[in-house]
Motif scaffolding. Structure first.
Motif, mmCIF file in Angstrom:
data_model
loop_
_atom_site.group_PDB
_atom_site.id
_atom_site.type_symbol
_atom_site.label_atom_id
_atom_site.label_comp_id
_atom_site.label_asym_id
_atom_site.label_seq_id
_atom_site.Cartn_x
_atom_site.Cartn_y
_atom_site.Cartn_z
ATOM 1 N N UNK A 46 34.772 109.022 15.678
ATOM 2 C CA UNK A 46 33.402 109.523 15.517
ATOM 3 C C UNK A 46 32.518 108.607 14.669
ATOM 4 N N UNK A 47 33.074 108.074 13.594
ATOM 5 C CA UNK A 47 32.287 107.202 12.709
ATOM 6 C C UNK A 47 31.898 105.902 13.426
ATOM 7 N N UNK A 48 32.874 105.291 14.097
ATOM 8 C CA UNK A 48 32.593 104.051 14.835
ATOM 9 C C UNK A 48 31.611 104.313 15.969
ATOM 10 N N UNK A 49 31.789 105.430 16.643
ATOM 11 C CA UNK A 49 30.875 105.787 17.733
ATOM 12 C C UNK A 49 29.465 105.973 17.193
ATOM 13 N N UNK A 50 29.342 106.660 16.059
ATOM 14 C CA UNK A 50 28.024 106.887 15.469
ATOM 15 C C UNK A 50 27.342 105.555 15.166
ATOM 16 N N UNK A 51 28.059 104.648 14.528
ATOM 17 C CA UNK A 51 27.466 103.350 14.162
ATOM 18 C C UNK A 51 27.019 102.582 15.403
ATOM 19 N N UNK A 52 27.842 102.579 16.413
ATOM 20 C CA UNK A 52 27.525 101.871 17.659
ATOM 21 C C UNK A 52 26.320 102.502 18.357
ATOM 22 N N UNK A 53 26.321 103.829 18.431
ATOM 23 C CA UNK A 53 25.217 104.538 19.087
ATOM 24 C C UNK A 53 23.921 104.401 18.296
ATOM 25 N N UNK A 54 24.031 104.413 16.973
ATOM 26 C CA UNK A 54 22.842 104.283 16.130
ATOM 27 C C UNK A 54 22.177 102.927 16.378
ATOM 28 N N UNK A 55 22.987 101.870 16.452
ATOM 29 C CA UNK A 55 22.445 100.536 16.712
ATOM 30 C C UNK A 55 21.815 100.479 18.102
ATOM 31 N N UNK A 56 22.481 101.069 19.083
ATOM 32 C CA UNK A 56 21.954 101.090 20.454
ATOM 33 C C UNK A 56 20.640 101.869 20.514
ATOM 34 N N UNK A 57 20.592 103.009 19.851
ATOM 35 C CA UNK A 57 19.376 103.825 19.875
ATOM 36 C C UNK A 57 18.220 103.094 19.197
ATOM 37 N N UNK A 58 18.498 102.412 18.120
ATOM 38 C CA UNK A 58 17.462 101.651 17.420
ATOM 39 C C UNK A 58 16.878 100.575 18.330
ATOM 40 N N UNK A 59 17.757 99.871 19.049
ATOM 41 C CA UNK A 59 17.302 98.854 19.998
ATOM 42 C C UNK A 59 16.472 99.481 21.117
ATOM 43 N N UNK A 60 16.948 100.616 21.633
ATOM 44 C CA UNK A 60 16.230 101.290 22.714
ATOM 45 C C UNK A 60 14.854 101.775 22.255
ATOM 46 N N UNK A 61 14.779 102.251 21.023
ATOM 47 C CA UNK A 61 13.487 102.720 20.536
ATOM 48 C C UNK A 61 12.504 101.564 20.404
ATOM 49 N N UNK A 62 13.008 100.416 20.001
ATOM 50 C CA UNK A 62 12.141 99.239 19.935
ATOM 51 C C UNK A 62 11.645 98.876 21.336
ATOM 52 N N UNK A 63 12.523 98.965 22.330
ATOM 53 C CA UNK A 63 12.120 98.721 23.720
ATOM 54 C C UNK A 63 11.046 99.719 24.153
ATOM 55 N N UNK A 64 11.218 100.971 23.765
ATOM 56 C CA UNK A 64 10.242 102.017 24.107
ATOM 57 C C UNK A 64 8.886 101.706 23.485
ATOM 58 N N UNK A 65 8.912 101.356 22.207
ATOM 59 C CA UNK A 65 7.665 101.102 21.485
ATOM 60 C C UNK A 65 6.915 99.878 22.010
#
Length: 99
Positions: A46-65
């Motif tokens: 769960x911890x590793x998944x969270x870190x990986x997903x958090x980084x992916x979501x941050x990148x995706x949000x930048x793409x959205x913006x």
């Protein structure tokens, strides 16, 4: 370092994205969804998944913006669903006084 829930609370995303992710939590299947999102044969911790997903979501949000052509709102919601679910599973990081 702060815990997963604190990091999520600091995110500022459109309410429609967050509402869609909260609705999708009911259908989240860790084994199925996390393997698909992380493209790995077995789900990470769960911890590793969270870190990986958090980084992916941050990148995706930048793409959205920035209006990047490859941005997928559907995938963004999928990642947010998994991020919310994994945050509930990830052990909290205990902050010690003076740390």
């Amino acid at each position: 370092m702060t815990d997963a829930m604190t990091r999520l609370a600091r995110l500022r995303r459109p309410s429609l994205l967050i509402r869609a992710a909260r609705i999708g939590l009911a259908d989240y299947n860790r084994d199925r969804d996390l393997k698909r999102l992380t493209k790995s044969p077995t789900p990470p911790s769960p911890r590793a998944a969270f870190e990986r997903l958090f980084a992916e979501e941050t990148r995706m949000d930048e793409d959205r913006r920035t209006g990047r052509a490859g941005y997928s709102p559907t995938r963004h919601v999928d990642v947010l669903i998994a991020l919310l679910a994994e945050a509930r599973l990830a052990p909290r990081v205990i902050r010690h006084p003076g740390a």
